[in-house]
Design an enzyme around this catalytic site. Sequence first.
Site, PDB file in Angstrom:
ATOM      1  N   GLY A 157       0.639  -1.278  -0.227  1.00  0.00           N
ATOM      2  CA  GLY A 157      -0.631   0.128  -0.186  1.00  0.00           C
ATOM      3  C   GLY A 157       0.946   1.614  -0.531  1.00  0.00           C
ATOM      4  O   GLY A 157       2.135   1.033  -0.049  1.00  0.00           O
ATOM      5  N   CYS A 158       0.435   2.434  -0.107  1.00  0.00           N
ATOM      6  CA  CYS A 158       0.519   3.575  -0.729  1.00  0.00           C
ATOM      7  C   CYS A 158       1.494   4.262   0.749  1.00  0.00           C
ATOM      8  O   CYS A 158       2.827   3.930   1.361  1.00  0.00           O
ATOM      9  CB  CYS A 158       0.252   4.888  -0.848  1.00  0.00           C
ATOM     10  SG  CYS A 158      -1.564   4.308  -0.635  1.00  0.00           S
ATOM     11  N   TYR A 159       0.661   4.499   1.527  1.00  0.00           N
ATOM     12  CA  TYR A 159       1.506   4.087   3.335  1.00  0.00           C
ATOM     13  C   TYR A 159       2.049   3.402   3.969  1.00  0.00           C
ATOM     14  O   TYR A 159       3.357   4.098   4.292  1.00  0.00           O
ATOM     15  CB  TYR A 159       0.222   4.730   4.413  1.00  0.00           C
ATOM     16  CG  TYR A 159      -0.793   5.613   4.636  1.00  0.00           C
ATOM     17  CD1 TYR A 159      -0.529   7.327   4.440  1.00  0.00           C
ATOM     18  CD2 TYR A 159      -2.314   5.634   4.593  1.00  0.00           C
ATOM     19  CE1 TYR A 159      -1.563   8.463   4.253  1.00  0.00           C
ATOM     20  CE2 TYR A 159      -2.938   7.129   4.315  1.00  0.00           C
ATOM     21  CZ  TYR A 159      -2.506   8.560   4.590  1.00  0.00           C
ATOM     22  OH  TYR A 159      -3.184   9.203   4.565  1.00  0.00           O
ATOM     23  N   THR A 207       4.009   2.030   2.019  1.00  0.00           N
ATOM     24  CA  THR A 207       5.458   1.879   1.491  1.00  0.00           C
ATOM     25  C   THR A 207       6.870   2.862   2.176  1.00  0.00           C
ATOM     26  O   THR A 207       7.579   2.654   2.313  1.00  0.00           O
ATOM     27  CB  THR A 207       5.380   2.286   0.113  1.00  0.00           C
ATOM     28  OG1 THR A 207       4.273   1.470  -0.289  1.00  0.00           O
ATOM     29  CG2 THR A 207       6.833   2.740  -0.924  1.00  0.00           C
ATOM     30  N   ALA A 208       5.728   4.537   2.155  1.00  0.00           N
ATOM     31  CA  ALA A 208       6.569   5.504   2.358  1.00  0.00           C
ATOM     32  C   ALA A 208       7.044   5.605   4.457  1.00  0.00           C
ATOM     33  O   ALA A 208       7.368   5.344   4.774  1.00  0.00           O
ATOM     34  CB  ALA A 208       5.366   6.855   2.280  1.00  0.00           C
TER      35      ALA A 208
END
Length: 342
Positions: free
Chosen positions: A148-150, A152-153
């Site tokens: 997911g995007c969150y 990953t960061a």
Amino acid sequence: MLKIGIVGGTGYTGVELLRLLAGHPQAELRAITSRADAGTPVSQMFPSLRGYVDLKFVHPDEAHLDQCDVVFFATPNGIAMQQTRALLDAGVRVIDLAADFRIKDIAEWEKWYGMTHACPDLVAEAVYGLPEVNREKIRQARLVANPGCYPTAVQLGFIPLLEAGLVEAGSLIADAKSGVSGAGRKAEIPTLFSEAADSFKAYGVAGHRHLPEIRQGLANVFGKPVGLTFVPHLTPMIRGIHATLYGRVRKDADLQALFEQRYANETFVDVLPAGSMPETRSVRGSNLCRIAVHRPQGGDTVVVLSVIDNLVKGAAGQAVQNMNIMFGLPETTGLNVIPLLP
């Protein structure tokens, strides 16, 4: 050339996949599915792709996905798990950009996603597609669960600290902000312009679906469970994630050198010079994660700033990166995109 199918090509992640794959020298787009928009030219829905993608959306039953080398699922949660087994049996590799195969604990997944998993045995086989951690497993994978995007960061920001045992793993904090495109291409009141513009708010404070995914990834790196408080926020911008990460330092170390060494050979992770403040616009449209590490006033708190484009490194770009790894291509193939500014 790799024969490629995309299931669910009408959302923001789908159009981002199309943008990247249309410029990929080893990619041949064979089918892009949509039940509602079958027969519609892709370039009619997405004028930015005019002259680059000449296909029409097709109904899934007519897509002949079993003739592809790899199929991407850019669909809502719960779709990929219904179709993946048949594709794998046909020798097709699968990259799921939704959450169907990310969380290994099936009961945990069913709790957070509110449905019964259709193929729990494949969850055990699926490789979590964070290249900076699982590159060698991805090379051999038939099925990749794209992060997911969150997650990953947040994971890329915490990983060096946990690997080195430099922070108290029981009290990590992730304060993260996302642009509106992270909610998907659908009509919902909270993401209407009049609702989201000129405002800023937290959501999912009691619990967010990405929380168990992040905890799982960090625990795999650390070797045992971690304690994490994760609070996402909606910001009035289209693209981007900014994660401000906090940890309590356990022992002195050169944190700048630690991050530089950890990501020295990672093309898509850029550790900025000491004192830097990464901006979301510095990664817009690119597959980059830019990171800065701080220790305010030389105290016992480390602050990591991590920014990505939620649709690229947080979704479609990372999926293409995983495809490149799976098929033995240079990871940068089709992904050498300079961020857009302004």
